[in-house]
Design an enzyme around this catalytic site. Structure first.
Site, mmCIF file in Angstrom:
data_model
loop_
_atom_site.group_PDB
_atom_site.id
_atom_site.type_symbol
_atom_site.label_atom_id
_atom_site.label_comp_id
_atom_site.label_asym_id
_atom_site.label_seq_id
_atom_site.Cartn_x
_atom_site.Cartn_y
_atom_site.Cartn_z
ATOM 1 C CG HIS A 194 36.996 29.104 45.757
ATOM 2 N ND1 HIS A 194 36.485 29.681 45.781
ATOM 3 C CD2 HIS A 194 37.601 29.701 46.862
ATOM 4 C CE1 HIS A 194 36.271 30.734 46.575
ATOM 5 N NE2 HIS A 194 36.996 30.809 47.331
ATOM 6 C CD GLU A 195 40.303 28.343 49.158
ATOM 7 O OE1 GLU A 195 41.613 28.978 49.669
ATOM 8 O OE2 GLU A 195 39.192 27.928 49.318
ATOM 9 C CG HIS A 226 41.832 33.161 47.393
ATOM 10 N ND1 HIS A 226 40.732 34.109 46.683
ATOM 11 C CD2 HIS A 226 41.475 32.221 47.821
ATOM 12 C CE1 HIS A 226 39.446 33.928 46.959
ATOM 13 N NE2 HIS A 226 39.653 32.809 47.895
ATOM 14 C CG HIS A 275 49.622 36.432 45.936
ATOM 15 N ND1 HIS A 275 49.870 36.432 46.559
ATOM 16 C CD2 HIS A 275 49.652 38.577 46.153
ATOM 17 C CE1 HIS A 275 51.141 37.012 47.469
ATOM 18 N NE2 HIS A 275 50.324 38.741 46.736
#
Length: 235
Positions: free
Chosen positions: A105-106, A109, A113
């Site tokens: 999940h992280e 991100h 980006h």
């Protein structure tokens, strides 16, 4: 028999506040419970959270993103300013389904980006305004409520600042949901999860998403409360 008096707007606001506080506690409790449960289920190939993050970055040809460990439980986050994926100790070193889901999940991100995901760009653009608002809003709202009859513009300024923070909370929702979708798709396609464990990963990320939903709705309810104070003053 006299009719029961209807609840006033202030009473309803307090009921909503108490309700959101209770819901927030329940969601937080469930999230921690799910994480602990799925932390006991190992990944089939023994990959740790750090391994998962590294592989997602490699598979997507993303370079220049660092992966580090931070203290605390469920303190995982991605920092777009210095392009770092920060994983809590249990996620960074853990080889469980929970660790893999959170790490994926992280890293989602980081993919957002790298690909210029529009909602993440909008969220990042609001960060300076939100940081300013969060620093001053409490004091401006307090002063605005005390001086609402003398200087109503002060309360209106506080409402505007709080509205920025509320907007930020709602923009965060699609950012988090999209990151989870990316994570779950990669976990399934890479074979990290199977038919059964994919459901565990989905459940863990679902409860994490609920925390953002509750926070956004709670912020909206608070914003409406301040608006009501301002409007009641003008009547």
């Amino acid at each position: 028999m006299e009719p029961t008096p209807a609840l006033g707007p202030n009473a309803w606001i307090w009921i909503i506040f108490i309700g959101f506080t209770l819901i927030s506690w329940l969601v937080s409790h469930q999230l921690k419970s799910r994480f602990q449960k799925y932390s006991k289920i190992p990944t089939a190939n023994g990959m740790t959270g750090r391994d998962v993050a590294e592989k997602i970055l490699r598979d997507n040809g993303i370079t220049g993103v660092k992966i580090g460990s931070v203290s605390g439980m469920l303190t995982d986050h991605y920092n777009p300013i210095n392009k770092t994926i920060n994983l809590s100790h249990d996620v960074y070193y853990g080889n469980s389904i929970a660790a893999a889901a959170v790490a994926a999940h992280e890293t989602g991100h980081a993919l957002q980006h790298a690909t210029g995901y529009s909602m993440l760009r909008l969220r990042s653009a609001l960060v300076p305004a939100v940081e300013f608002a969060s620093h001053w809003v409490q004091w401006i709202l307090l002063a605005g409520i005390i001086l609402v009859n003398s200087f109503p513009g002060l309360l209106l300024t506080g409402i505007a600042l709080f509205a920025i923070m509320t907007l930020f909370s709602f923009i965060t929702l699609p950012v988090e949901i999209n990151a989870s979708h990316r994570a779950l798709a990669w976990l399934r396609n890479s074979g990290i999860t199977d038919y059964e464990t994919q459901g565990y990963a989905f459940d863990a990320l679902k409860w994490a998403a609920y925390t953002y939903v509750v926070a956004a709705l709670s912020s909206l309810a608070t914003l409406l409360y301040y608006i009501m104070i301002f409007l009641n003053r003008r009547e």
